[in-house]
Design a protein around this motif. Sequence first.
Motif, short mmCIF file in Angstrom:
data_model
loop_
_atom_site.label_atom_id
_atom_site.label_comp_id
_atom_site.label_asym_id
_atom_site.label_seq_id
_atom_site.Cartn_x
_atom_site.Cartn_y
_atom_site.Cartn_z
N MET A 18 7.64 -10.81 32.57
CA MET A 18 8.08 -10.20 31.31
C MET A 18 6.87 -9.77 30.48
N ALA A 19 5.85 -10.62 30.47
CA ALA A 19 4.62 -10.30 29.72
C ALA A 19 3.96 -9.04 30.28
N LEU A 20 3.95 -8.93 31.59
CA LEU A 20 3.38 -7.73 32.24
C LEU A 20 4.17 -6.48 31.87
N ALA A 21 5.49 -6.64 31.88
CA ALA A 21 6.35 -5.50 31.53
C ALA A 21 6.07 -5.05 30.09
N ILE A 22 5.92 -6.01 29.19
CA ILE A 22 5.63 -5.68 27.79
C ILE A 22 4.29 -4.94 27.71
N TRP A 23 3.31 -5.44 28.42
CA TRP A 23 1.97 -4.85 28.37
C TRP A 23 1.99 -3.39 28.85
N VAL A 24 2.77 -3.14 29.88
CA VAL A 24 2.79 -1.79 30.47
C VAL A 24 3.66 -0.84 29.64
N VAL A 25 4.81 -1.34 29.22
CA VAL A 25 5.83 -0.43 28.68
C VAL A 25 5.83 -0.32 27.16
N HIS A 26 5.41 -1.39 26.49
CA HIS A 26 5.59 -1.46 25.04
C HIS A 26 4.72 -0.40 24.34
N PRO A 27 5.33 0.47 23.55
CA PRO A 27 4.54 1.54 22.91
C PRO A 27 3.59 1.02 21.83
N LYS A 28 3.89 -0.19 21.29
CA LYS A 28 3.07 -0.68 20.18
C LYS A 28 2.04 -1.73 20.64
N LEU B 24 14.70 -15.90 18.68
CA LEU B 24 14.42 -14.97 17.58
C LEU B 24 12.92 -14.83 17.35
N SER B 25 12.21 -15.95 17.40
CA SER B 25 10.76 -15.90 17.21
C SER B 25 10.10 -15.05 18.29
N GLY B 26 10.50 -15.29 19.53
CA GLY B 26 9.93 -14.53 20.63
C GLY B 26 10.27 -13.05 20.52
N PHE B 27 11.51 -12.77 20.17
CA PHE B 27 11.97 -11.38 20.06
C PHE B 27 11.20 -10.62 18.99
N LEU B 28 11.01 -11.28 17.84
CA LEU B 28 10.28 -10.61 16.75
C LEU B 28 8.81 -10.42 17.09
N LYS B 29 8.24 -11.33 17.82
CA LYS B 29 6.84 -11.17 18.25
C LYS B 29 6.74 -10.01 19.23
N VAL B 30 7.74 -9.85 20.09
CA VAL B 30 7.73 -8.75 21.05
C VAL B 30 7.82 -7.40 20.32
N LEU B 31 8.51 -7.39 19.19
CA LEU B 31 8.62 -6.14 18.43
C LEU B 31 7.27 -5.70 17.87
N ASN B 32 6.41 -6.67 17.58
CA ASN B 32 5.10 -6.35 17.01
C ASN B 32 4.00 -7.15 17.70
N LEU B 56 0.86 -11.90 24.74
CA LEU B 56 1.92 -11.39 25.62
C LEU B 56 2.75 -12.53 26.20
N LEU B 57 2.07 -13.61 26.55
CA LEU B 57 2.74 -14.69 27.28
C LEU B 57 3.63 -15.56 26.39
N ILE B 58 3.16 -15.87 25.19
CA ILE B 58 3.91 -16.79 24.33
C ILE B 58 5.29 -16.24 23.96
N PRO B 59 5.40 -14.98 23.51
CA PRO B 59 6.76 -14.48 23.21
C PRO B 59 7.65 -14.46 24.44
N SER B 60 7.06 -14.13 25.60
CA SER B 60 7.86 -14.10 26.84
C SER B 60 8.37 -15.49 27.18
N LEU B 61 7.49 -16.48 27.06
CA LEU B 61 7.89 -17.86 27.32
C LEU B 61 9.00 -18.30 26.37
N GLU B 62 8.86 -17.93 25.11
CA GLU B 62 9.87 -18.32 24.13
C GLU B 62 11.24 -17.75 24.48
N ILE B 63 11.25 -16.49 24.85
CA ILE B 63 12.54 -15.84 25.14
C ILE B 63 13.13 -16.42 26.43
N ILE B 64 12.32 -16.50 27.47
CA ILE B 64 12.83 -16.98 28.76
C ILE B 64 13.30 -18.42 28.65
#
Lengths: 140, 147
Positions: A18-28, B24-32, B56-64
């Motif tokens: 998931m982290a890799l996907a975010i890194w590649v795809v996320h526009p921000k 929610l914490s992970g989701f909001l971190k992913v947004l920014n 990158l890893l912490i928000p992913s871990l939180e959501i998963i």
Amino acid sequence: MISFFKSCLYLLVASTLMALAIWVVHPKMPRYTEGKLGEGGIFLSQLAENESVLWIDARSEKEFEDGHIPGAMLLSLDAFDEQIESVMNQYDPDKITVIYCSEDRCQTSQKIAEILKREFELQNVYFLEGGWEAWKEAHK
Amino acid sequence: MEGGSQMKYILFIVRFFASAVFFLSGFLKVLNPGGFLLDIQAFAIFPYGFAYVLSLLIPSLEIICSIALWKKSLRPASTMILSIMTVGFIVLVTYEEWQGLNLNCGCFGDWLFFPNFYTHIGFNCILLATLILNLEQGDHAGKIKAN
């Protein structure tokens, strides 16, 4: 015990993917070379004495009311949507825009500078190195 | 029996709370993610490369892991991972207070604002307690049902 470690492994692998996907795809997501703290800062000494600056205060409303750089506009993260319009009305691309917060390691001003540059595509936007404390020190 | 029923509902609420907070914490971190990267760097503890990976890893871990709390076979592992993260947040917040820094650790994204150090630590401790309770009572409820 083995199934516990297996579960941990599954979760870590899923999170890594998931982290890799975010890194590649996320526009921000900032590129690796762009995300380092400290870039985009400006020191008070770099501003000419009579230079026209749009000052933006990134602290809380209470801190702003207790004292701020003359002419500064408030733009805090928790009231960003309400305050951004006023800031945009004052923005001038030929003028330097400097955002400050409470002290040297406060990162709110940098966050807001990033938002203004990335999402609003503003030019000449910097955060003030040393923040409000630096300005107070220079104007004792 | 009735006690078991009540415990089941309490357990559901506890699990829902923990899951919702982390999701929610992970989701909001992913947004920014850039904002969260700045939050981590502000502590000046981790080298930049490590901070970049963590952002990158912490928000992913939180959501998963927040979703995995609802799957019985993954519950112990997800609880452990989330508990380690919560302990990490507590350590960071305490470090920030000790250093006299005025930072927003970004631990829960920008949706939760804590007026002071004690409320921040208190919330983290409650979260940790719900995670441990979720795990322990989950096992206990299973044994009651089996008997």
